[in-house]
Design a protein around this motif. Structure first.
Motif, PDB file in Angstrom:
ATOM      1  N   ARG A 171      -5.613  15.532 -14.095  1.00  0.00           N
ATOM      2  CA  ARG A 171      -6.979  15.310 -14.567  1.00  0.00           C
ATOM      3  C   ARG A 171      -7.489  13.924 -14.210  1.00  0.00           C
ATOM      4  O   ARG A 171      -8.686  13.709 -14.099  1.00  0.00           O
ATOM      5  N   PHE A 172      -6.569  12.987 -14.054  1.00  0.00           N
ATOM      6  CA  PHE A 172      -6.954  11.609 -13.787  1.00  0.00           C
ATOM      7  C   PHE A 172      -6.861  11.249 -12.308  1.00  0.00           C
ATOM      8  O   PHE A 172      -6.840  10.076 -11.956  1.00  0.00           O
ATOM      9  N   LEU A 173      -6.831  12.253 -11.450  1.00  0.00           N
ATOM     10  CA  LEU A 173      -6.693  11.997 -10.018  1.00  0.00           C
ATOM     11  C   LEU A 173      -7.835  11.139  -9.498  1.00  0.00           C
ATOM     12  O   LEU A 173      -7.612  10.212  -8.714  1.00  0.00           O
ATOM     13  N   ASN A 174      -9.069  11.397  -9.928  1.00  0.00           N
ATOM     14  CA  ASN A 174     -10.188  10.601  -9.441  1.00  0.00           C
ATOM     15  C   ASN A 174     -10.077   9.144  -9.876  1.00  0.00           C
ATOM     16  O   ASN A 174     -10.454   8.243  -9.143  1.00  0.00           O
ATOM     17  N   ILE A 221       2.632  10.251  -7.396  1.00  0.00           N
ATOM     18  CA  ILE A 221       3.462  10.770  -8.483  1.00  0.00           C
ATOM     19  C   ILE A 221       2.635  10.880  -9.762  1.00  0.00           C
ATOM     20  O   ILE A 221       2.722  11.870 -10.490  1.00  0.00           O
ATOM     21  N   ALA A 222       1.809   9.864 -10.029  1.00  0.00           N
ATOM     22  CA  ALA A 222       0.977   9.890 -11.233  1.00  0.00           C
ATOM     23  C   ALA A 222      -0.029  11.034 -11.185  1.00  0.00           C
ATOM     24  O   ALA A 222      -0.325  11.648 -12.206  1.00  0.00           O
ATOM     25  N   SER A 223      -0.553  11.335 -10.004  1.00  0.00           N
ATOM     26  CA  SER A 223      -1.503  12.441  -9.902  1.00  0.00           C
ATOM     27  C   SER A 223      -0.822  13.793 -10.112  1.00  0.00           C
ATOM     28  O   SER A 223      -1.457  14.742 -10.563  1.00  0.00           O
ATOM     29  N   LEU A 224       0.466  13.889  -9.801  1.00  0.00           N
ATOM     30  CA  LEU A 224       1.205  15.112 -10.093  1.00  0.00           C
ATOM     31  C   LEU A 224       1.455  15.257 -11.590  1.00  0.00           C
ATOM     32  O   LEU A 224       1.412  16.357 -12.134  1.00  0.00           O
ATOM     33  N   LEU A 256       0.798  -1.228   0.000  1.00  0.00           N
ATOM     34  CA  LEU A 256       0.000   0.000   0.000  1.00  0.00           C
ATOM     35  C   LEU A 256       0.834   1.282   0.000  1.00  0.00           C
ATOM     36  O   LEU A 256       0.494   2.206  -0.738  1.00  0.00           O
ATOM     37  N   PRO A 257       1.912   1.386   0.765  1.00  0.00           N
ATOM     38  CA  PRO A 257       2.721   2.610   0.656  1.00  0.00           C
ATOM     39  C   PRO A 257       3.359   2.775  -0.720  1.00  0.00           C
ATOM     40  O   PRO A 257       3.442   3.893  -1.233  1.00  0.00           O
ATOM     41  N   ILE A 258       3.771   1.677  -1.322  1.00  0.00           N
ATOM     42  CA  ILE A 258       4.343   1.758  -2.669  1.00  0.00           C
ATOM     43  C   ILE A 258       3.276   2.203  -3.653  1.00  0.00           C
ATOM     44  O   ILE A 258       3.510   3.068  -4.502  1.00  0.00           O
ATOM     45  N   LEU A 259       2.088   1.629  -3.533  1.00  0.00           N
ATOM     46  CA  LEU A 259       0.984   2.007  -4.411  1.00  0.00           C
ATOM     47  C   LEU A 259       0.602   3.464  -4.205  1.00  0.00           C
ATOM     48  O   LEU A 259       0.357   4.191  -5.167  1.00  0.00           O
ATOM     49  N   ALA A 260       0.588   3.914  -2.961  1.00  0.00           N
ATOM     50  CA  ALA A 260       0.254   5.308  -2.678  1.00  0.00           C
ATOM     51  C   ALA A 260       1.299   6.251  -3.278  1.00  0.00           C
ATOM     52  O   ALA A 260       0.954   7.305  -3.813  1.00  0.00           O
TER      53      ALA A 260
END
Length: 48
Positions: free
Chosen positions: A26-29, A19-22, A10-14
């Motif tokens: 637009r794809f944060l949701n 990073i992907a949300s940064l 879970l920490p790795i996934l988070a």
């Protein structure tokens, strides 16, 4: 044993989702939805 793996996964996934949300805000949701689904699957024991 699955509890130890979920604490490592879970920490790795988070981190990856953060990073992907940064990179693509637009794809944060979508990232949050995927994280919640994976978290639930780990919590129920479907993913070890």
């Amino acid at each position: 044993m699955s509890i130890n793996l979920s604490f490592k996964l879970l920490p790795i996934l988070a981190l990856v989702l953060g990073i992907a949300s940064l990179v693509a805000p637009r794809f944060l949701n979508v990232f949050v939805a995927i994280f919640l689904i994976v978290y639930a699957l780990v919590g129920f024991g479907f993913i070890r």
